[in-house]
Design an enzyme around this catalytic site. Structure first.
Site, mmCIF file in Angstrom:
data_model
loop_
_atom_site.group_PDB
_atom_site.id
_atom_site.type_symbol
_atom_site.label_atom_id
_atom_site.label_comp_id
_atom_site.label_asym_id
_atom_site.label_seq_id
_atom_site.Cartn_x
_atom_site.Cartn_y
_atom_site.Cartn_z
ATOM 1 N N GLU A 1 -6.366 -3.026 13.447
ATOM 2 C CA GLU A 1 -5.758 -3.428 14.713
ATOM 3 C C GLU A 1 -6.517 -4.567 15.395
ATOM 4 O OE1 GLU A 1 -5.253 -0.187 17.368
ATOM 5 O OE2 GLU A 1 -3.969 0.971 16.021
ATOM 6 N N VAL B 1 0.854 -1.190 0.000
ATOM 7 C CA VAL B 1 0.000 0.000 0.000
ATOM 8 C C VAL B 1 0.890 1.240 0.000
ATOM 9 C CG1 VAL B 1 -1.753 1.281 1.269
ATOM 10 C CG2 VAL B 1 -1.863 -1.213 1.165
ATOM 11 N N VAL B 2 0.677 2.112 -0.983
ATOM 12 C CA VAL B 2 1.549 3.272 -1.200
ATOM 13 C C VAL B 2 0.698 4.533 -1.290
ATOM 14 C CG1 VAL B 2 3.302 4.269 -2.725
ATOM 15 C CG2 VAL B 2 3.094 1.783 -2.541
ATOM 16 N N GLU C 1 0.406 -10.568 15.307
ATOM 17 C CA GLU C 1 0.029 -10.172 16.664
ATOM 18 C C GLU C 1 -1.443 -10.475 16.897
ATOM 19 O OE1 GLU C 1 -0.201 -6.186 19.529
ATOM 20 O OE2 GLU C 1 0.606 -6.046 17.497
ATOM 21 N N LYS D 1 -3.605 -18.271 26.677
ATOM 22 C CA LYS D 1 -2.280 -18.897 26.626
ATOM 23 C C LYS D 1 -1.702 -18.909 25.211
ATOM 24 C CE LYS D 1 -2.208 -21.757 30.764
ATOM 25 N NZ LYS D 1 -1.802 -23.063 31.318
ATOM 26 N N LYS E 1 -5.976 9.314 -3.502
ATOM 27 C CA LYS E 1 -5.682 10.718 -3.226
ATOM 28 C C LYS E 1 -4.243 11.090 -3.555
ATOM 29 C CE LYS E 1 -6.540 10.882 1.154
ATOM 30 N NZ LYS E 1 -6.618 9.426 1.389
#
Length: 432
Positions: free
Chosen positions: A324, A132-133, A247, A345, A161
């Protein structure tokens, strides 16, 4: 070579061997010449290595000393970064890429792209990348060059944009490669909004449809950079044995506000309302993570085709920074390929996952400081994230992560140049 043998056999079965054999003999000769050229060039170590001739003033600093953390060399590098002549010499404007990519053969030759697999092991384990740029084309092109190999596939999303020169330059670069393409459905990305997820999702769908052979999906932004060679990445992913690495943990309570309230876009920015959201679908527990993921093809299949996941994504559309939470939550849904059980755990932090290393300013500390997650940033902080400097490289290359975020040519181009050179030399020296 094996491909040429198969082609000859097919032609023999079709009765065409007598008419096509001269062409095939020529191909065989060219293959042998190419193989001999590669072996010779590998011994001479010149045409694929990054040198001062590439437009990088590498004679002005010693990357080997920087990677070793030599204090005197790092101090000289810092002084060099603030000199006008040096800053001018390392800038590559968008217009360069627009014009240079009109001759793709010369562009790939001058920029020293790897146009063939360096090993059978890598060729047999292709990967899919989304990038993504929204600005800094030089950053993006250096990233692409560092991770490019012909067996992988790359989807590029440029923010709608972005400036016209960014669109033109990135489009020109992509057009020079059969396995690099612009996303079919670009979106206008709003910071912390659903559109950031949508950019990756659209690339995911394109990558899934364009190739059936890739094994893992990795999403990147234009300011990421690899810490491993392609062979090292392949071997890290093979070691996962189908598992995902990202994560995913129960997270702090304060982050729950980001998905407990309805958010809306006002004047191009995401704002919270007082309206409480309905509970998540299917009573799913919400997990915390980040935008960066390393996931199997099976995980991507569920994201694109599973009705339960589709409903979960719909629920996340009016939350704050859904990237997130979304990937981290899908990772804990039972029966998603490569996922783990939702019990605490099995929680995984960004430090333990291999997807990305990011230095957050509140977690930095001096060596030996209790509570510090990583050493102090040697570059500059933007939104509490470390933009790496040359002084961070010694620590970075010791990490197990595949990529690091963030790098910026305008803040410390030496860090990027030295990491580029280190990875290319390592790739060429690896025993394949």
């Amino acid at each position: 070579m094996a491909y040429i043998r198969r082609t000859l056999y097919s032609l023999h079965l079709c009765g065409l061997i007598s008419t096509v054999i001269p062409v095939m003999v020529w191909l065989l000769l060219m293959h042998n010449v190419s193989e001999m050229s590669w072996n010779a060039s590998k011994r001479s170590s010149n045409w694929l290595e990054y040198t001062a001739a590439d437009g990088s003033p590498e004679d002005d600093f010693k990357c080997s000393a920087i990677l070793e953390g030599d204090t005197e060399t790092l101090q000289k590098a810092k002084l060099l970064l603030i000199t006008k002549d040096f800053k001018r010499s390392v800038q590559i404007p968008d217009e360069y890429y627009i014009h240079a990519t009109q001759d793709c053969r010369m562009f790939k030759l001058r920029r020293k792209y790897l146009t063939f697999p360096l090993s059978q092991e890598e060729e047999d384990f292709p990967l899919a990348f989304s990038i993504v740029v929204h600005h800094k084309v030089q950053n993006f092109e250096r990233l692409l060059r560092a991770i490019y190999v012909p067996q992988n596939v790359y989807c590029i999303h440029v923010d709608k944009k972005a400036e016209a020169s960014v669109h033109a330059a990135v489009s020109g670069i992509s057009s020079c490669f059969d396995n690099v393409f612009m996303v079919s459905q670009p979106v206008s990305v709003v910071y912390a909004g659903w559109s950031r997820v949508e950019a990756d999702l659209n690339c995911m769908a394109d990558l899934y449809n364009v190739s059936t052979t890739w094994k893992y999906f990795i999403n990147l932004c234009g300011q990421d950079f690899p810490l491993k060679t392609n062979l090292e990445i392949v071997r890290s992913l093979q070691a996962l044995k189908g598992r995902n690495s990202l994560e995913s943990d129960h997270g702090p309570d304060w982050k729950k506000r980001r998905w407990q309230k309805v958010h809306e876009i006002v004047d191009g920015k995401l704002k919270a309302t007082e309206q409480a959201k309905d509970p998540p679908p299917f009573n799913l527990p919400i997990f915390t993570g980040n935008a960066y993921i390393v996931v199997s093809r099976g995980y991507v299949n569920r994201v694109l085709e599973d009705n339960h996941v589709q409903e979960l994504m719909k629920w996340f559309e009016d939350t704050y920074s859904p990237d997130e939470f979304l990937w981290a939550t899908i990772q804990r849904i039972p029966n998603v390929p490569g996922s783990v059980w939702p019990n605490a755990k099995y929680d995984m932090t960004d430090v333990n996952a291999i997807a990305r290393v990011v230095k957050w300013e509140p977690d930095e500390g001096s060596e030996g400081q209790l509570g510090a997650v990583y050493p102090m940033c040697h570059g500059k902080h933007v939104r509490q994230i470390c933009i790496y400097g040359a002084g961070d490289l010694k620590w970075l290359i010791e990490q197990h992560h595949l990529f690091a975020n963030k790098f910026d040519v305008d803040i410390d181009v030496i860090a990027i140049q030295c990491l580029e050179k280190y990875l290319r030399n390592k790739a060429l020296a690896e025993e394949h």
